[in-house]
Design an enzyme around this catalytic site. Sequence first.
Site, PDB file in Angstrom:
ATOM      1  N   SER A 129       0.849  -1.195   0.000  1.00 56.80           N
ATOM      2  CA  SER A 129       0.000   0.000   0.000  1.00 56.80           C
ATOM      3  C   SER A 129       0.875   1.231   0.000  1.00 56.80           C
ATOM      4  O   SER A 129       1.939   1.251   0.636  1.00 56.80           O
ATOM      5  CB  SER A 129      -0.883   0.001   1.253  1.00 56.80           C
ATOM      6  OG  SER A 129      -1.497   1.250   1.419  1.00 56.80           O
ATOM      7  N   TYR A 154      -2.475   0.290  10.018  1.00 57.61           N
ATOM      8  CA  TYR A 154      -2.678  -0.293   8.686  1.00 57.61           C
ATOM      9  C   TYR A 154      -1.362  -0.289   7.900  1.00 57.61           C
ATOM     10  O   TYR A 154      -0.943  -1.324   7.369  1.00 57.61           O
ATOM     11  CB  TYR A 154      -3.758   0.462   7.928  1.00 57.61           C
ATOM     12  CG  TYR A 154      -3.816   0.094   6.460  1.00 57.61           C
ATOM     13  CD1 TYR A 154      -4.214  -1.175   6.065  1.00 57.61           C
ATOM     14  CD2 TYR A 154      -3.462   1.006   5.475  1.00 57.61           C
ATOM     15  CE1 TYR A 154      -4.258  -1.530   4.721  1.00 57.61           C
ATOM     16  CE2 TYR A 154      -3.501   0.669   4.142  1.00 57.61           C
ATOM     17  CZ  TYR A 154      -3.899  -0.609   3.770  1.00 57.61           C
ATOM     18  OH  TYR A 154      -3.932  -0.950   2.440  1.00 57.61           O
TER      19      TYR A 154
END
Length: 158
Positions: A129, A154
């Site tokens: 990501s 995250y």
Amino acid sequence: MKILVTGAAGFIGFHTSQALLAGGHEVMGIDNLNAYYDPRLKKARLDHLIPHENFQFHKLDLADTEAVLSVILPWKPDAICHLAAQAGVRYSLEAPFAYARSNLLGHLTILELARGLGEGLRHLVYASSSSVYGEQAEVPFREESASDAPESLYAATK
């Protein structure tokens, strides 16, 4: 080529599976179908894939290592496209264990799967990501950019 696609009911996983099938590959898609995104969307995507003769789907949670290995090892994929993850920066503050379970334990399961497949596995592709790069000023991001100071749970799990 036989290719495992994790997160096959997600947006990217669905389109990846479609492209692989169009390229003549056999695809096994897995997804836990959690409710972070609308499960009806995921089901609708799977409804497009399941009729394809070279596609099979298994509802599996990557954190259930034993179940994942028992289904996938005998199929012996040539490649793994690991797209599954618990997404969302903000939600990681509310449900940190969901991220540890999916993004850490689930990723470890994929690495163990790869080890179990041995030299028969030709490729392992992992989708990370852009969140891993944090608040860096340099855009666009580059793979060699520093990613050692994540700004969210995250990002740390990716």
